[in-house]
Design a protein around this motif. Structure first.
Motif, PDB file in Angstrom:
ATOM      1  N   ASP A 102       0.833  -1.203   0.000  1.00 55.43           N
ATOM      2  CA  ASP A 102       0.000   0.000   0.000  1.00 55.43           C
ATOM      3  C   ASP A 102       0.871   1.258   0.000  1.00 55.43           C
ATOM      4  O   ASP A 102       0.544   2.242  -0.653  1.00 55.43           O
ATOM      5  CB  ASP A 102      -0.938  -0.002   1.208  1.00 55.43           C
ATOM      6  CG  ASP A 102      -1.991  -1.098   1.094  1.00 55.43           C
ATOM      7  OD1 ASP A 102      -2.235  -1.586  -0.027  1.00 55.43           O
ATOM      8  OD2 ASP A 102      -2.562  -1.480   2.136  1.00 55.43           O
ATOM      9  N   GLU A 106       0.943   4.188  -2.862  1.00 52.94           N
ATOM     10  CA  GLU A 106       0.771   5.585  -2.491  1.00 52.94           C
ATOM     11  C   GLU A 106       1.952   6.420  -2.980  1.00 52.94           C
ATOM     12  O   GLU A 106       1.776   7.494  -3.542  1.00 52.94           O
ATOM     13  CB  GLU A 106       0.645   5.686  -0.967  1.00 52.94           C
ATOM     14  CG  GLU A 106       0.060   6.983  -0.499  1.00 52.94           C
ATOM     15  CD  GLU A 106      -0.171   6.978   0.997  1.00 52.94           C
ATOM     16  OE1 GLU A 106       0.250   7.943   1.633  1.00 52.94           O
ATOM     17  OE2 GLU A 106      -0.758   6.009   1.521  1.00 52.94           O
ATOM     18  N   THR A 112      -5.162   7.518  -5.567  1.00 58.17           N
ATOM     19  CA  THR A 112      -5.291   8.531  -4.537  1.00 58.17           C
ATOM     20  C   THR A 112      -6.357   8.062  -3.569  1.00 58.17           C
ATOM     21  O   THR A 112      -7.420   7.602  -3.975  1.00 58.17           O
ATOM     22  CB  THR A 112      -5.673   9.897  -5.132  1.00 58.17           C
ATOM     23  OG1 THR A 112      -6.818   9.730  -5.944  1.00 58.17           O
ATOM     24  CG2 THR A 112      -4.536  10.474  -5.942  1.00 58.17           C
ATOM     25  N   LYS A 113      -6.013   8.163  -2.331  1.00 55.33           N
ATOM     26  CA  LYS A 113      -6.918   7.696  -1.288  1.00 55.33           C
ATOM     27  C   LYS A 113      -7.717   8.896  -0.803  1.00 55.33           C
ATOM     28  O   LYS A 113      -7.145   9.907  -0.436  1.00 55.33           O
ATOM     29  CB  LYS A 113      -6.062   7.112  -0.152  1.00 55.33           C
ATOM     30  CG  LYS A 113      -6.820   6.391   0.889  1.00 55.33           C
ATOM     31  CD  LYS A 113      -5.914   5.605   1.806  1.00 55.33           C
ATOM     32  CE  LYS A 113      -5.014   6.488   2.609  1.00 55.33           C
ATOM     33  NZ  LYS A 113      -4.257   5.815   3.637  1.00 55.33           N
TER      34      LYS A 113
END
Length: 174
Positions: A102, A106, A112-113
């Motif tokens: 993760d 990123e 994009t979280k």
């Protein structure tokens, strides 16, 4: 074998990145792999280039020779991607591809979280995890890109600023 879609890095011949991506997408469409291979990306960036005294903005591959594939790793999906013309293999071991973590996803900016919180700067929040669990504090700053919230907690009449994870606090009940 995993049942969740993860990002994998596929190594290609240099200059074949777009062709490999197109061929993977064709196979997904034509052979019904849409339930296992979800997304294919060739990461690019905009670069300003000066040539003959003129400024031009061009798109360059961020990682030449690599294509990113989001898929559920099954023997079939692995076989299909591995056997696309121009693919030299997956990054990882030769027997099984290794998904990106993760943090790597990123850092590469692949996804994009989006984080939504129900509190804002100035709100009173209750800390729900960690050594300060059950303490109340006031939100000073929210940093979604770092997954952090800065909270002032009062101990013995003195305010102390703490950085906590966005999910470590919730809006205090009034």
């Amino acid at each position: 074998m995993s049942e969740t879609a993860r990002w994998y890095v596929v190594h290609t011949y240099s200059g074949y990145e777009n062709k490999v991506a197109q061929n993977i997408e064709k196979v997904v469409e034509n052979q019904g792999f849409g339930d296992r291979i979800f997304e294919v990306r060739v990461p690019t960036e905009q670069v300003v280039e000066y040539k003959d005294g003129k400024e031009r903005t061009v798109e360059r591959k961020t990682y030449p020779g690599y294509v990113l594939v989001k898929m559920i790793q099954t023997p079939e999906s692995w076989y299909v991607v591995r056997n696309i013309r121009g693919v030299t293999g997956f990054v990882g071991s030769t027997t099984e591809p290794i998904p990106l973590t993760d943090k790597e996803v990123e850092a590469l900016g692949v996804e994009t979280k989006s984080v939504q919180v129900n509190y804002a700067v100035g709100d009173e929040v209750k800390i729900i995890r960690g050594p300060l669990e059950d303490y109340l504090g006031r939100v000073e700053e929210i940093l979604p890109e770092k997954d952090l919230v800065k909270v002032t907690v009062s101990f013995f009449g003195r305010d102390t600023l703490y950085e906590l994870g966005l999910g470590d606090v919730r809006l205090a009940e009034k």
